[in-house]
Each structure stands twice: as C-alpha cells, then as structure tokens.
Design an enzyme around this catalytic site. Sequence first.
Site, PDB file in Angstrom:
ATOM      1  N   ARG A  43     -10.517  16.264 -13.189  1.00 46.62           N
ATOM      2  CA  ARG A  43     -11.856  16.356 -12.590  1.00 46.62           C
ATOM      3  C   ARG A  43     -11.831  16.237 -11.065  1.00 46.62           C
ATOM      4  O   ARG A  43     -12.740  16.712 -10.394  1.00 46.62           O
ATOM      5  CB  ARG A  43     -12.767  15.291 -13.188  1.00 46.62           C
ATOM      6  CG  ARG A  43     -13.152  15.645 -14.610  1.00 46.62           C
ATOM      7  CD  ARG A  43     -14.055  14.637 -15.226  1.00 46.62           C
ATOM      8  NE  ARG A  43     -14.745  15.246 -16.365  1.00 46.62           N
ATOM      9  CZ  ARG A  43     -15.652  14.636 -17.094  1.00 46.62           C
ATOM     10  NH1 ARG A  43     -15.997  13.402 -16.812  1.00 46.62           N
ATOM     11  NH2 ARG A  43     -16.234  15.262 -18.099  1.00 46.62           N
ATOM     12  N   LYS A 206     -18.450  18.687 -38.237  1.00 43.60           N
ATOM     13  CA  LYS A 206     -19.767  18.787 -38.880  1.00 43.60           C
ATOM     14  C   LYS A 206     -20.567  20.021 -38.516  1.00 43.60           C
ATOM     15  O   LYS A 206     -20.584  20.447 -37.373  1.00 43.60           O
ATOM     16  CB  LYS A 206     -20.597  17.565 -38.477  1.00 43.60           C
ATOM     17  CG  LYS A 206     -20.085  16.286 -39.083  1.00 43.60           C
ATOM     18  CD  LYS A 206     -20.966  15.146 -38.664  1.00 43.60           C
ATOM     19  CE  LYS A 206     -20.591  13.892 -39.410  1.00 43.60           C
ATOM     20  NZ  LYS A 206     -21.373  12.752 -38.941  1.00 43.60           N
ATOM     21  N   GLY A 362     -15.357  18.995 -25.799  1.00 41.92           N
ATOM     22  CA  GLY A 362     -14.614  17.937 -26.491  1.00 41.92           C
ATOM     23  C   GLY A 362     -13.221  18.223 -26.989  1.00 41.92           C
ATOM     24  O   GLY A 362     -12.282  18.394 -26.211  1.00 41.92           O
ATOM     25  N   GLY A 385     -20.425  17.386 -22.989  1.00 34.92           N
ATOM     26  CA  GLY A 385     -21.850  17.455 -23.345  1.00 34.92           C
ATOM     27  C   GLY A 385     -22.578  18.565 -22.619  1.00 34.92           C
ATOM     28  O   GLY A 385     -23.403  19.275 -23.200  1.00 34.92           O
TER      29      GLY A 385
HETATM   30  P1  AMP Z   1     -16.254  17.593 -33.713  1.00 33.95           P
HETATM   31  O1  AMP Z   1     -16.321  16.325 -32.918  1.00 33.95           O
HETATM   32  O2  AMP Z   1     -17.382  17.751 -34.678  1.00 33.95           O
HETATM   33  O3  AMP Z   1     -16.052  18.821 -32.847  1.00 33.95           O
HETATM   34  O4  AMP Z   1     -14.976  17.462 -34.631  1.00 33.95           O
HETATM   35  C1  AMP Z   1     -13.685  17.365 -34.156  1.00 33.95           C
HETATM   36  C2  AMP Z   1     -12.838  16.771 -35.228  1.00 33.95           C
HETATM   37  O5  AMP Z   1     -12.872  17.585 -36.373  1.00 33.95           O
HETATM   38  C3  AMP Z   1     -11.386  16.626 -34.879  1.00 33.95           C
HETATM   39  O6  AMP Z   1     -11.118  15.275 -34.660  1.00 33.95           O
HETATM   40  C4  AMP Z   1     -10.656  17.151 -36.117  1.00 33.95           C
HETATM   41  O7  AMP Z   1      -9.664  16.272 -36.587  1.00 33.95           O
HETATM   42  C5  AMP Z   1     -11.751  17.227 -37.137  1.00 33.95           C
HETATM   43  N1  AMP Z   1     -11.472  18.204 -38.198  1.00 33.95           N
HETATM   44  C6  AMP Z   1     -11.039  19.454 -38.082  1.00 33.95           C
HETATM   45  N2  AMP Z   1     -10.821  19.997 -39.293  1.00 33.95           N
HETATM   46  C7  AMP Z   1     -11.102  19.053 -40.215  1.00 33.95           C
HETATM   47  C8  AMP Z   1     -11.069  19.011 -41.621  1.00 33.95           C
HETATM   48  N3  AMP Z   1     -10.682  20.053 -42.349  1.00 33.95           N
HETATM   49  N4  AMP Z   1     -11.432  17.871 -42.236  1.00 33.95           N
HETATM   50  C9  AMP Z   1     -11.828  16.804 -41.503  1.00 33.95           C
HETATM   51  N5  AMP Z   1     -11.898  16.790 -40.172  1.00 33.95           N
HETATM   52  C10 AMP Z   1     -11.545  17.912 -39.521  1.00 33.95           C
END
Ligand code: AMP
Length: 404
Positions: A43, A206, A362, A385
């Site tokens: 940064r 999610k 992220g 964000g």
């Molecule tokens: P997010 O913060 O929603 O972008 O999610 C990122 C996280 O999703 C990472 O830490 C990954 O380990 C997790 N992730 C990716 N694929 C899977 C999966 N098949 N099952 C569970 N977690 C996952």
Amino acid sequence: MAKNIILSMKTINDFNFKDKKALVRVDFNVPQDDQLKVTDNTRIVAVKPTVEKILKDGGSVILMTHLGRPKGEIKNEFSLKNILEEVSAVLGQEVKFVEESVGEKAEKAASDLQPGEILLLENLRFHNEEEKGDEGFAEQLSKLGDAYVNDAFGTAHRAHASTAVIAKFFNLTKFFGLLMANELKAIDKVLKSGEKPVTAILGGSKVSTKITIIENILPAVDNLIIGGGMAFTFIKALGGKIGTSLVEEDKLPLALEILGKAKQHNVKVYLPSDTIIAESFNNDAERKEVDIYEISEGWMGLDAGAKSRDQFNDVLLNSRTILWNGPIGVFEMSNFAAGTIALGESIAEATKLGAFSLVGGGDSVAFVKQFGYADKVSYVSTGGGAMLESLEGLELPGVAAINN
Ligand code: AMP
C-alpha cells in the site's frame, strides 16, 4: 455502476502543484509484526507515483492515513511513527513526522514544509471525529494544504472526515491520486468498456455475500464462472447430491433465480462439473475426485476437479476481459489448492495472450500474492471492501466527494 466515473475524473495530472502543499489521503493501513515492523508494504509502494508527480511539479506532500482501529484513543502500537522508516525507505527520501494530525503542531509542521519535502501526520483515527465524518475535524485538516488528493482506494468506501467530508473545503483543488484513478479505470474496464468476451469468476465460501455483485455484473459479462464453496448451493438447487459440502439452504431458490436472470442476459454460466472431495475439513483427510452432482454422504467438496479446471481454462483463454473475485477451492490447505492454482495459471496465460485481467477483493488478492501471480495479471486491486462495493455498483463516498 457509478455513473461515468472515467469521463468526470479529475486527477492530479490535471494540476500543477508547483509551490503548493498537497494534502494526500493515503491508505497506509499496513500489516505489522510483533515488533511493529511493516510486513507488507504494497500500500505504500502503490502511492509512490502520486507522491513523485507532486514533488516533480515542485510541490510538497502532506500524507494522512489511519492505521488499525485505535477508536479515538492515542495508543503507541497504532502510532505512524512505527511505519515512518518504511515510508521513507519506499518513497526514497526522509519523510518528516508530526505527532498530531490537526491543531497547532500539525499546522506549524505543514507551514514549515518546503517544496520537495514530505510530511506524515499522526494516525487520523486517534481522533473519534475521523470515523464520524466530523465536519469541524475535516475543516481543521483542510487548513494544512492548498489542494486535496484522495489516493486511499482501500478506504474509499468510508464516508470519513479525511476520505470524503474534507473535499468540500477544496472546491476547485480536489483530485484523484494515480492509484485511485487506476483502480477506478480497472473497474470501468471490466464493467463498462471491457473488450468482449468478458468473463467473471466468482468463488469464495458464500452465495449470500456475492449476490449483489452477481446481479450488478450480469448485464456486463458474457460468461460467469461460479466456483468454490458457493458453487454447492447452485449444484444442490439443480438437484445434485452434495454430501456435507458447504451450502446455504435458504439461498437455494435464489440460486435458481440467479441462473434464470443470467439466461435473460444471455450470460453463459459455468459451474464445476467435478470436485475433489474429502471426509473432513482437513488437509490430511482422504481425497477423491468425483462428479460434483454425485457426492456421497459424509464427504465434502473442497476443490475444483480436473475437468472443471480444463473447462474454465477454455473459457478464460477465449476471453478478452477477466474479473476474478474469490478462490475456487480451499487454497489455504495445500491438498485443495490445485484448482485455484490452475485458475491462476489460466488467467496468467489469457493475460499473456492480451486479455485484461483484474483481481479484486480479499482472498483472491491474497492468493495471487502468495502464489506468485500478482505480476502475471493486468491489475491487482489494493482495496478489499472498496473493490467489492464498486463491483456491487455502489458509488464510493470517497469517489463521489471528488466527482461532485
Ligand atoms: P469469501 O470470504 O466468501 O470470499 O471466501 C473465501 C474462502 O472460501 C477461502 O478462505 C476459501 O478457503 C473458501 N472456500 C473456497 N472453496 C471452498 C469450498 N469448496 N468449501 C469451503 N470453503 C471454500
């Protein structure tokens, strides 16, 4: 998407800073180790072009930033004194420091500043007024400079005193810094002016946190690759057996709705067709590669399988514009990182072939840095964000304040 950001964008290249003091909001909210040493200076490096342009014009630079969450209290661990050495090293000259951000001491330090010099103010968040967007505090800050420059993309989604409110005190002399301009151009290139075919890859855990992004990008993209944990909600909604894979039961109807909307927009959706499954969420768990619609009870999908990787590769190599947000497997565990690594390879290859690729938000940013793909894609966003909110189509307060 924010309206015509690019057309109305006023950057520091539109102004000559000779003999002017530029008050530059940066985002030096950098990670530090136990000894408070900076562990990732990305940064700081990112604002170097902005600082250099102002100094080259014959101006001086007053840097202001927050660091961590001191919540209005003066705490040594959050002092910018701790990062001063690194800031000086990166910017290639001695950076002066004042242990206040407003008031007499800060005003004296600012007024003593000579062309070619750089001053760093103490942590803005030592004052509660910063996060509250207090107008009086913004006005006090504004007294320090002749022009206001916002180069803090990482904080642009916050309507704080130094990121947004302050702009009203610089009616004609408020500008985007070059980092901010590049971030906005990259988003624009993907969502508005991108060469077709445009492909977005959304992964992560999610669906619920990505819905607004999906809805906002559907009119802009030709292909949508959905991977990672969020894919299983779609697979289950389509009738697949997903075992104990991650799922949001209450989002099953929404998943079908999204697929319907994609069809209306003529967007081709690619879900994984196979997956690496494990008996538990553990790097050493037994693994198997199976059809993603046929996962046995007690097993969970943790990575994209070989067929899916090949299919995603084909789509990406035929794309001219690529947006990537979110890993397509649990890359933090080495046995489930291969899918995300293959995806990184495909995006790097597509970029080599001339595609524009933006990695934002992220975990995918953490991935490209950790696995050595940061230099193999066109642009890696510095804002988590702020990037997500931009992709959701929101106009960031820090952007609106300069544009209005
Ligand atoms: P997010 O913060 O929603 O972008 O999610 C990122 C996280 O999703 C990472 O830490 C990954 O380990 C997790 N992730 C990716 N694929 C899977 C999966 N098949 N099952 C569970 N977690 C996952």
